[in-house]
Design a protein around this motif. Structure first.
Motif, PDB file in Angstrom:
ATOM      1  N   UNK A 196       5.308   9.539   1.747  1.00 60.45           N
ATOM      2  CA  UNK A 196       6.456   9.058   2.129  1.00 60.45           C
ATOM      3  C   UNK A 196       7.731   9.564   1.277  1.00 60.45           C
ATOM      4  N   UNK A 197       8.876   9.960   1.814  1.00 63.00           N
ATOM      5  CA  UNK A 197       9.642  10.581   0.917  1.00 63.00           C
ATOM      6  C   UNK A 197      10.407   9.370   0.196  1.00 63.00           C
ATOM      7  N   UNK A 198      10.301   8.134   0.256  1.00 63.05           N
ATOM      8  CA  UNK A 198      10.628   7.304  -0.461  1.00 63.05           C
ATOM      9  C   UNK A 198       9.707   6.794  -1.634  1.00 63.05           C
ATOM     10  N   UNK A 199       9.003   7.769  -2.036  1.00 60.68           N
ATOM     11  CA  UNK A 199       7.975   7.295  -3.035  1.00 60.68           C
ATOM     12  C   UNK A 199       8.618   7.087  -4.174  1.00 60.68           C
ATOM     13  N   UNK A 200       9.423   7.946  -4.852  1.00 61.79           N
ATOM     14  CA  UNK A 200      10.459   7.611  -5.993  1.00 61.79           C
ATOM     15  C   UNK A 200      10.852   6.267  -5.938  1.00 61.79           C
TER      16      UNK A 200
END
Length: 414
Positions: A151-155
């Motif tokens: 997922x691109x919201x990992x950070x």
């Protein structure tokens, strides 16, 4: 690949890299992308032998990470062309080597192997669509190739809350089997939700190229190998845990060595090992892959009414539109599949006019089909052909079985 500490380090490495313009991002499309799909990401790895991968599409992830990316992996990922380069024949080759160059330090001390890992975290993310790669896998104990997404919201939310979709993982001591898995809150690591696909007849994925794909739409993810669907997952499979596959993800390709799952290489494992990637392609709808249209009378398509996956849904003739309801796979077991279910003769009937429907795959004679060189699709149990009722080309005309007559309403092309 699927362990929390490794995923954490992978994401931090991506975030720590040099700042670049934000990634190309495809947001969810209304209705789940049911129009004809367009290509949103493609790399066919054309270029001269020895050239590095295109940095506008892929970025290296370097190092060994905390406890070997969280998996006790033994490789150090480099950014050199000794470990990843084009071969001049339209392939990217990721090479794992048995070596310990000075300065390559792993969590346990000096590394034993080098390899390569790439992601699109900084260049491309997308929610929903068809994601596929055509690859030839290595084999050998301790070898672990993977094609996956985070997922691109990992950070922002960390792993596993960001979600992970493993499109293909293989442990080299199982050369004929690959795995597809979901990881999220409550179903991560060894508790991931997944299934395996095994090639028939003792074939190995190292013998030639195979296509690994997922078709991802709202509330549904479908895995296939060479167009053969082997797993479908929805929120109902999570036992009440949160479905986190509703936002953009990025792609990852890597070749690991060792780790908790595959174990370490042993005396039977030869080096170097190579993962050969022919292409990676992404489209903006989950309707462009995992099968092909079956076209017949008046250039119209075999279609699942309303794209419903309910048992008993009518199968009909309809204007071709590229949706998942018209994507069919002729599977190795003789079935013809769409939407994770099978083309079925109602009640296993054999009489002329018995309707055809979508039904849970069960391996019965009612779900066996042969596409002949003459263009007939025959159910051998009934010895009858897939037929457009009354030779009526109107949208919504029900399909049935009928005595094979060689007429236009019984001719089909894939």
């Amino acid at each position: 690949m699927s362990r929390p500490a490794r995923a954490l380090v992978a994401g931090l490495a991506a975030l720590a890299a040099a700042v670049v313009p934000g990634p190309a991002t495809a947001e969810p499309t209304p209705g789940g992308g049911m129009n004809a799909a367009a290509t949103t990401f493609f790399d066919d790895f054309e270029g001269p032998a020895g050239a590095p991968v295109d940095s506008a599409k892929w970025r290296h992830e370097i190092g060994n990470g905390n406890e070997g990316w969280g998996n006790l992996e033994r490789q150090y990922y480099t950014d050199g062309t000794d470990n990843a380069a084009l071969d001049g024949d339209g392939n990217l080759v990721i090479t794992a080597r048995e070596e310990n160059p000075a300065g390559y330090q792993c969590w346990y001390g000096s590394c034993w192997y080098t390899s390569a890992k790439f992601s699109t975290a900084q260049t491309f993310t997308q929610a929903y669509g068809h994601f596929e790669a055509r690859m030839k896998l290595p084999e050998g104990r301790g070898i672990w190739p993977a094609f996956w997404m985070l997922g691109a919201d990992f950070g922002d939310v960390g792993w596993p809350d960001s979600g992970e979709i493993d499109i293909m993982e293989n442990v080299g001591h199982e050369p004929g089997t690959v795995h597809g898995t979901l990881h999220g809150p409550g179903y991560s690591g060894p508790d991931g939700i997944g299934a395996a696909y095994t090639l028939p007849g003792g074939e190995r994925f190292s013998d030639g190229f195979h296509t690994f794909a997922v078709d991802w739409s709202p509330q549904r993810i479908q895995w296939s190998v060479d167009g053969n669907v082997y797993q479908v997952r929805t929120p109902a499979d999570l036992g009440g845990d949160e479905w986190v596959f509703d936002h953009p993800f990025y792609l990852i390709l890597n070749l690991a060595v060792g780790g908790r799952w595959p174990g370490d290489p042993d005396g039977s494992t030869s080096f170097p090992q190579q993962l050969v990637i022919d292409y990676v392609r992404v489209t903006d709808g989950a309707t462009s892959g995992g099968g092909q249209p079956i076209v017949g009378l008046a250039d119209k398509c075999v279609d699942v009414a309303g794209a419903s996956t309910d048992n008993g849904t009518p199968v009909q003739l309809y204007e071709c539109n590229g949706t998942a309801a018209q994507r069919w796979t002729f599977a190795a077991d003789g079935s013809v599949r769409a939407l994770g279910k099978c083309l079925d003769v109602a009640g296993a009937g054999t009489a002329d006019g018995t309707p055809v429907q979508l039904y849970e795959c069960n391996g019965t004679a009612a779900q066996q089909w042969v596409h002949t060189a003459a263009g007939d699709i025959v159910n051998p149990h009934a010895d009858k052909c897939l037929d457009v009722t009354g030779a009526d080309s109107a949208d919504g005309t029900r399909l049935q079985i009928w005595t094979c007559a060689g007429t236009a309403n019984q001719k089909w092309r894939v």
